[in-house]
Design a protein around this motif. Sequence first.
Motif, PDB file in Angstrom:
ATOM      1  N   ILE A  77       0.853  -1.202   0.000  1.00 55.14           N
ATOM      2  CA  ILE A  77       0.000   0.000   0.000  1.00 55.14           C
ATOM      3  C   ILE A  77       0.882   1.243   0.000  1.00 55.14           C
ATOM      4  N   CYS A  78       0.714   2.060  -1.029  1.00 57.40           N
ATOM      5  CA  CYS A  78       1.442   3.324  -1.121  1.00 57.40           C
ATOM      6  C   CYS A  78       0.528   4.390  -0.530  1.00 57.40           C
ATOM      7  N   TRP A  79       0.979   5.020   0.556  1.00 61.00           N
ATOM      8  CA  TRP A  79       0.133   5.993   1.261  1.00 61.00           C
ATOM      9  C   TRP A  79       0.992   6.714   2.281  1.00 61.00           C
ATOM     10  N   PRO A  80       0.886   7.944   2.615  1.00 66.84           N
ATOM     11  CA  PRO A  80      -0.024   8.954   2.062  1.00 66.84           C
ATOM     12  C   PRO A  80       0.564   9.672   0.852  1.00 66.84           C
ATOM     13  N   TRP A  81       1.650   9.140   0.344  1.00 65.90           N
ATOM     14  CA  TRP A  81       2.114   9.661  -0.939  1.00 65.90           C
ATOM     15  C   TRP A  81       2.564   8.500  -1.809  1.00 65.90           C
ATOM     16  N   PHE A  82       2.466   8.718  -3.087  1.00 65.01           N
ATOM     17  CA  PHE A  82       2.882   7.725  -4.070  1.00 65.01           C
ATOM     18  C   PHE A  82       4.195   8.203  -4.675  1.00 65.01           C
ATOM     19  N   GLY A  83       5.179   7.334  -4.750  1.00 63.48           N
ATOM     20  CA  GLY A  83       6.471   7.699  -5.328  1.00 63.48           C
ATOM     21  C   GLY A  83       7.296   8.482  -4.328  1.00 63.48           C
ATOM     22  N   GLU A 216       9.083  -3.764 -22.817  1.00 64.45           N
ATOM     23  CA  GLU A 216       9.828  -4.531 -21.805  1.00 64.45           C
ATOM     24  C   GLU A 216       9.959  -3.751 -20.486  1.00 64.45           C
ATOM     25  N   SER A 217      10.325  -2.495 -20.584  1.00 59.86           N
ATOM     26  CA  SER A 217      10.505  -1.678 -19.388  1.00 59.86           C
ATOM     27  C   SER A 217       9.487  -0.546 -19.455  1.00 59.86           C
ATOM     28  N   ILE A 218       8.695  -0.404 -18.415  1.00 63.72           N
ATOM     29  CA  ILE A 218       7.627   0.603 -18.458  1.00 63.72           C
ATOM     30  C   ILE A 218       7.422   1.199 -17.077  1.00 63.72           C
ATOM     31  N   ASP A 219       7.170   2.501 -17.026  1.00 66.15           N
ATOM     32  CA  ASP A 219       6.835   3.183 -15.769  1.00 66.15           C
ATOM     33  C   ASP A 219       5.897   4.340 -16.125  1.00 66.15           C
ATOM     34  N   ASN A 220       4.677   3.990 -16.482  1.00 67.17           N
ATOM     35  CA  ASN A 220       3.694   4.970 -16.955  1.00 67.17           C
ATOM     36  C   ASN A 220       2.648   5.251 -15.893  1.00 67.17           C
ATOM     37  N   VAL A 221       2.356   6.525 -15.712  1.00 65.24           N
ATOM     38  CA  VAL A 221       1.270   6.948 -14.819  1.00 65.24           C
ATOM     39  C   VAL A 221       0.087   7.334 -15.713  1.00 65.24           C
ATOM     40  N   TYR A 222      -1.082   6.792 -15.434  1.00 64.97           N
ATOM     41  CA  TYR A 222      -2.290   7.138 -16.195  1.00 64.97           C
ATOM     42  C   TYR A 222      -3.239   7.885 -15.272  1.00 64.97           C
ATOM     43  N   LEU A 223      -3.648   9.070 -15.687  1.00 68.54           N
ATOM     44  CA  LEU A 223      -4.588   9.858 -14.891  1.00 68.54           C
ATOM     45  C   LEU A 223      -5.955   9.828 -15.556  1.00 68.54           C
ATOM     46  N   GLN A 248      -8.984   6.996  -9.558  1.00 66.67           N
ATOM     47  CA  GLN A 248      -8.931   7.719 -10.837  1.00 66.67           C
ATOM     48  C   GLN A 248      -7.678   7.390 -11.632  1.00 66.67           C
ATOM     49  N   SER A 249      -6.678   6.809 -10.965  1.00 64.46           N
ATOM     50  CA  SER A 249      -5.371   6.659 -11.620  1.00 64.46           C
ATOM     51  C   SER A 249      -4.935   5.208 -11.669  1.00 64.46           C
ATOM     52  N   CYS A 276       3.153  -4.841 -12.710  1.00 63.98           N
ATOM     53  CA  CYS A 276       2.470  -4.055 -11.675  1.00 63.98           C
ATOM     54  C   CYS A 276       1.443  -3.164 -12.341  1.00 63.98           C
ATOM     55  N   VAL A 277       0.204  -3.320 -11.929  1.00 62.71           N
ATOM     56  CA  VAL A 277      -0.873  -2.437 -12.383  1.00 62.71           C
ATOM     57  C   VAL A 277      -1.461  -1.879 -11.087  1.00 62.71           C
ATOM     58  N   GLU A 278      -1.124  -0.625 -10.818  1.00 63.53           N
ATOM     59  CA  GLU A 278      -1.316  -0.027  -9.495  1.00 63.53           C
ATOM     60  C   GLU A 278      -2.467   0.970  -9.573  1.00 63.53           C
ATOM     61  N   THR A 279      -3.530   0.678  -8.841  1.00 61.25           N
ATOM     62  CA  THR A 279      -4.726   1.513  -8.952  1.00 61.25           C
ATOM     63  C   THR A 279      -4.858   2.408  -7.723  1.00 61.25           C
ATOM     64  N   GLY A 280      -5.342   3.616  -7.919  1.00 58.77           N
ATOM     65  CA  GLY A 280      -5.513   4.531  -6.791  1.00 58.77           C
ATOM     66  C   GLY A 280      -5.720   5.941  -7.270  1.00 58.77           C
ATOM     67  N   ASN A 281      -5.116   6.885  -6.567  1.00 54.80           N
ATOM     68  CA  ASN A 281      -5.257   8.312  -6.889  1.00 54.80           C
ATOM     69  C   ASN A 281      -3.893   8.934  -6.709  1.00 54.80           C
ATOM     70  N   VAL A 282      -3.215   9.210  -7.809  1.00 56.70           N
ATOM     71  CA  VAL A 282      -1.831   9.684  -7.731  1.00 56.70           C
ATOM     72  C   VAL A 282      -1.665  10.961  -8.554  1.00 56.70           C
ATOM     73  N   TRP A 283      -0.512  11.579  -8.382  1.00 57.53           N
ATOM     74  CA  TRP A 283      -0.182  12.799  -9.120  1.00 57.53           C
ATOM     75  C   TRP A 283      -1.363  13.785  -9.076  1.00 57.53           C
ATOM     76  N   GLY A 284      -1.825  14.248 -10.248  1.00 56.14           N
ATOM     77  CA  GLY A 284      -2.897  15.248 -10.277  1.00 56.14           C
ATOM     78  C   GLY A 284      -4.250  14.715  -9.835  1.00 56.14           C
TER      79      GLY A 284
END
Length: 305
Positions: A77-83, A216-223, A248-249, A276-284
Amino acid sequence: MTIDNFKVEGVRFVKRGDLTLIEVENAFAKALLTPFGASVLSYCPKTADGEFDKDVLWVSPQAVYDGKAAIRGGIPICWPWFGGYKEDFHSEVDVEQPPNHGFVRKTWWKTESIKQLGNGAVEIRFGLESNADTRAVWPHSFRLQLKVVIGPTLSLTLSTTNLNEYALSITEALHTYFAVEDSRRIEVDGLQGGVCIDTLDNNSRSIQQGKLLPPESIDNVYLNVAGDISIKSLPDGPKLLLETVHAQSCVVWNPGSEIVKGFADIDNADWTDFICVETGNVWGDRVVIESGETHRSSLIVSREN
Ligand SMILES: O=P(O)(O)OC[C@H]1O[C@@H](O)[C@H](O)[C@@H](O)[C@@H]1O
């Protein structure tokens, strides 16, 4: 009350390293959890003929169970900040090395309840309240709860209650490591239309068009991707379905063959075994919780064979 005092049919407690694991086996699935980080480490649903299917989740064979390091795999669990520690969390409290993805994945949570539901599923609740240790890292008062239901689906609901007299701003994610046959041969559906931030390419932004075939290598944030997501093994392998509520993310991450070499707790050859497919509310998509209010975000996972 210690964890062993919970007497529930199909639930037992075992040790691994310095951790206590909770083993659950019922008519629908078997699963493994631990109060350290409130982590779910395994979920094997039953197939139509009543056999336990392969694990939906991946845990690194090199994972550390010392009650200090975050466990590499399952659902941290990533909380209270992601990254990283974002600018807006800076405070008068001087934290020299703010932990990546927040601090609760490396914190012991309280096992609040374990019970069997009417349909035979098992519900486990873990809780964490702010204390001197958490305030040294993040100077705010909160109550967190993770409710996990082991049934025909794996369902997780993370609740954040703001115990301050002011609004609280958080980012959060369930950093799920999904087991796949080969991370180079999957497609992720449900991200189209979202804003894609490619963190391996100077945070370049685009709008996701169609299904994602992860490189092969990916680190994408989807908002702004609030709908359901699926992960399908190609060409016609099983499909994992991810239903979310108030999330939302989504972040899609795999280190690939080069970056994996920097991870002591992942074997260099194992990066193809998960995505890793990480669901939650990150960045904006950050969440603002008013004083006294509770915000809930859920993930419900199932497998379609
Ligand atoms: O090593 P950690 O802290 O568990 O992070 C693993 C990865 O987690 C992902 O969520 C991030 O997008 C990646 O940038 C990061 O490398």
